[in-house]
Design a protein around this motif. Structure first.
Motif, short mmCIF file in Angstrom:
data_model
loop_
_atom_site.label_atom_id
_atom_site.label_comp_id
_atom_site.label_asym_id
_atom_site.label_seq_id
_atom_site.Cartn_x
_atom_site.Cartn_y
_atom_site.Cartn_z
N ASP A 1 0.83 -1.20 0.00
CA ASP A 1 0.00 0.00 0.00
C ASP A 1 0.86 1.26 0.00
O ASP A 1 0.57 2.23 -0.71
CB ASP A 1 -0.95 0.00 1.20
CG ASP A 1 -2.01 -1.09 1.12
OD1 ASP A 1 -2.25 -1.61 0.00
OD2 ASP A 1 -2.58 -1.44 2.16
N PHE A 2 1.94 1.26 0.77
CA PHE A 2 2.86 2.40 0.80
C PHE A 2 3.48 2.63 -0.57
O PHE A 2 3.55 3.76 -1.04
CB PHE A 2 3.95 2.15 1.85
CG PHE A 2 5.02 3.21 1.85
CD1 PHE A 2 4.84 4.39 2.56
CD2 PHE A 2 6.20 3.03 1.15
CE1 PHE A 2 5.82 5.37 2.55
CE2 PHE A 2 7.19 4.01 1.13
CZ PHE A 2 6.99 5.18 1.84
N LEU A 3 3.91 1.54 -1.23
CA LEU A 3 4.55 1.66 -2.54
C LEU A 3 3.56 2.14 -3.61
O LEU A 3 3.92 2.91 -4.49
CB LEU A 3 5.18 0.33 -2.95
CG LEU A 3 6.37 -0.09 -2.09
CD1 LEU A 3 6.76 -1.54 -2.37
CD2 LEU A 3 7.55 0.85 -2.28
N VAL A 4 2.30 1.70 -3.52
CA VAL A 4 1.28 2.18 -4.45
C VAL A 4 1.07 3.67 -4.27
O VAL A 4 1.02 4.43 -5.25
CB VAL A 4 -0.05 1.40 -4.27
CG1 VAL A 4 -1.19 2.08 -5.01
CG2 VAL A 4 0.11 -0.03 -4.75
N MET A 5 0.97 4.12 -3.02
CA MET A 5 0.79 5.55 -2.75
C MET A 5 2.01 6.34 -3.24
O MET A 5 1.88 7.43 -3.78
CB MET A 5 0.56 5.81 -1.26
CG MET A 5 -0.79 5.35 -0.77
SD MET A 5 -2.17 6.06 -1.68
CE MET A 5 -1.96 7.79 -1.33
N GLN A 6 3.20 5.78 -3.06
CA GLN A 6 4.43 6.42 -3.52
C GLN A 6 4.41 6.56 -5.05
O GLN A 6 4.80 7.59 -5.59
CB GLN A 6 5.64 5.59 -3.06
CG GLN A 6 6.96 6.27 -3.20
CD GLN A 6 8.08 5.41 -2.64
OE1 GLN A 6 8.18 4.22 -2.94
NE2 GLN A 6 8.93 6.00 -1.82
N ASP A 7 3.95 5.52 -5.75
CA ASP A 7 3.84 5.57 -7.21
C ASP A 7 2.85 6.65 -7.65
O ASP A 7 3.10 7.39 -8.60
CB ASP A 7 3.40 4.22 -7.78
CG ASP A 7 4.49 3.18 -7.77
OD1 ASP A 7 5.67 3.54 -7.53
OD2 ASP A 7 4.18 1.99 -8.00
N ILE A 8 1.72 6.74 -6.96
CA ILE A 8 0.70 7.74 -7.30
C ILE A 8 1.25 9.14 -7.10
O ILE A 8 1.07 10.02 -7.94
CB ILE A 8 -0.58 7.51 -6.47
CG1 ILE A 8 -1.26 6.22 -6.93
CG2 ILE A 8 -1.52 8.70 -6.58
CD1 ILE A 8 -2.40 5.76 -6.04
N GLN A 9 1.95 9.36 -5.98
CA GLN A 9 2.54 10.67 -5.73
C GLN A 9 3.57 11.03 -6.79
O GLN A 9 3.64 12.16 -7.26
CB GLN A 9 3.18 10.71 -4.34
CG GLN A 9 2.18 10.73 -3.22
CD GLN A 9 2.85 10.60 -1.86
OE1 GLN A 9 4.04 10.33 -1.74
NE2 GLN A 9 2.06 10.79 -0.81
N GLN A 10 4.39 10.06 -7.19
CA GLN A 10 5.41 10.30 -8.21
C GLN A 10 4.75 10.63 -9.55
O GLN A 10 5.18 11.55 -10.24
CB GLN A 10 6.32 9.09 -8.36
CG GLN A 10 7.43 9.30 -9.36
CD GLN A 10 8.35 8.11 -9.47
OE1 GLN A 10 8.18 7.11 -8.79
NE2 GLN A 10 9.32 8.20 -10.35
N MET A 11 3.68 9.91 -9.91
CA MET A 11 2.98 10.18 -11.16
C MET A 11 2.33 11.56 -11.13
O MET A 11 2.32 12.27 -12.13
CB MET A 11 1.93 9.11 -11.43
CG MET A 11 2.54 7.81 -11.89
SD MET A 11 1.30 6.61 -12.40
CE MET A 11 0.50 6.26 -10.85
N THR A 12 1.79 11.94 -9.98
CA THR A 12 1.18 13.26 -9.84
C THR A 12 2.21 14.35 -10.05
O THR A 12 1.96 15.34 -10.74
CB THR A 12 0.53 13.40 -8.45
OG1 THR A 12 -0.42 12.34 -8.27
CG2 THR A 12 -0.17 14.74 -8.30
N MET A 13 3.39 14.17 -9.46
CA MET A 13 4.46 15.15 -9.64
C MET A 13 4.91 15.22 -11.09
O MET A 13 5.12 16.29 -11.63
CB MET A 13 5.65 14.82 -8.73
CG MET A 13 5.37 15.12 -7.28
SD MET A 13 6.68 14.66 -6.12
CE MET A 13 8.17 14.74 -7.02
#
Length: 131
Positions: free
Chosen positions: A92-104
């Motif tokens: 779950d942490f890694l998925v959220m990290q991926d979403i944040q990176q894509m948003t940036m």
């Protein structure tokens, strides 16, 4: 002895003994192999690593059994210093990290470009063999 003959690291300092240019095809192949073999959620780990080549520390990295690539020098000559999260919590942490990176990344690119989706959640067959 045969295994030691194929190791491209210095036995004393553990730095890669080959040039970066010579190792890049190997590292690219390893990166593509990792991309083709996602870790199931229950085996996910978030780790802190140190690169033996550039000596940089990196926190909150996704663990993979094939290796962890250094963001600074692209080497796979890394060591896990600490396991931070395990299992579903790590996933779950890694998925959220991926979403944040894509948003940036999307905020710096054109709005016309397609936004990639986050990691697909892989279903694991939990059936057990009768043997």
């Amino acid at each position: 002895r045969q295994l030691a003959a194929h190791d491209s690291r210095c036995p004393v300092c553990k730095k890669t003994a080959e040039t970066r240019e010579r190792m890049m095809p190997t590292w690219s192949c390893m990166a593509s192999n990792i991309a083709m073999q996602p870790i199931p959620p229950e085996l996910s780990r978030v780790v802190n690593i140190t690169c033996n080549d550039c000596e940089q520390r990196q926190d909150a990295r996704a663990w993979h059994f094939l290796g962890i690539q250094c963001h600074t020098c692209s080497s796979f000559n890394t060591v896990v210093d600490r396991i931070v999260l395990n299992g579903e919590e790590a996933y779950d942490f890694l998925v959220m990290q991926d979403i944040q990176q894509m948003t940036m990344e999307c905020s710096t690119t054109n709005e016309d470009e397609e936004i990639p989706s986050p990691r697909p959640r892989r279903r694991v067959n939990r059936r057990r063999s009768a043997f």
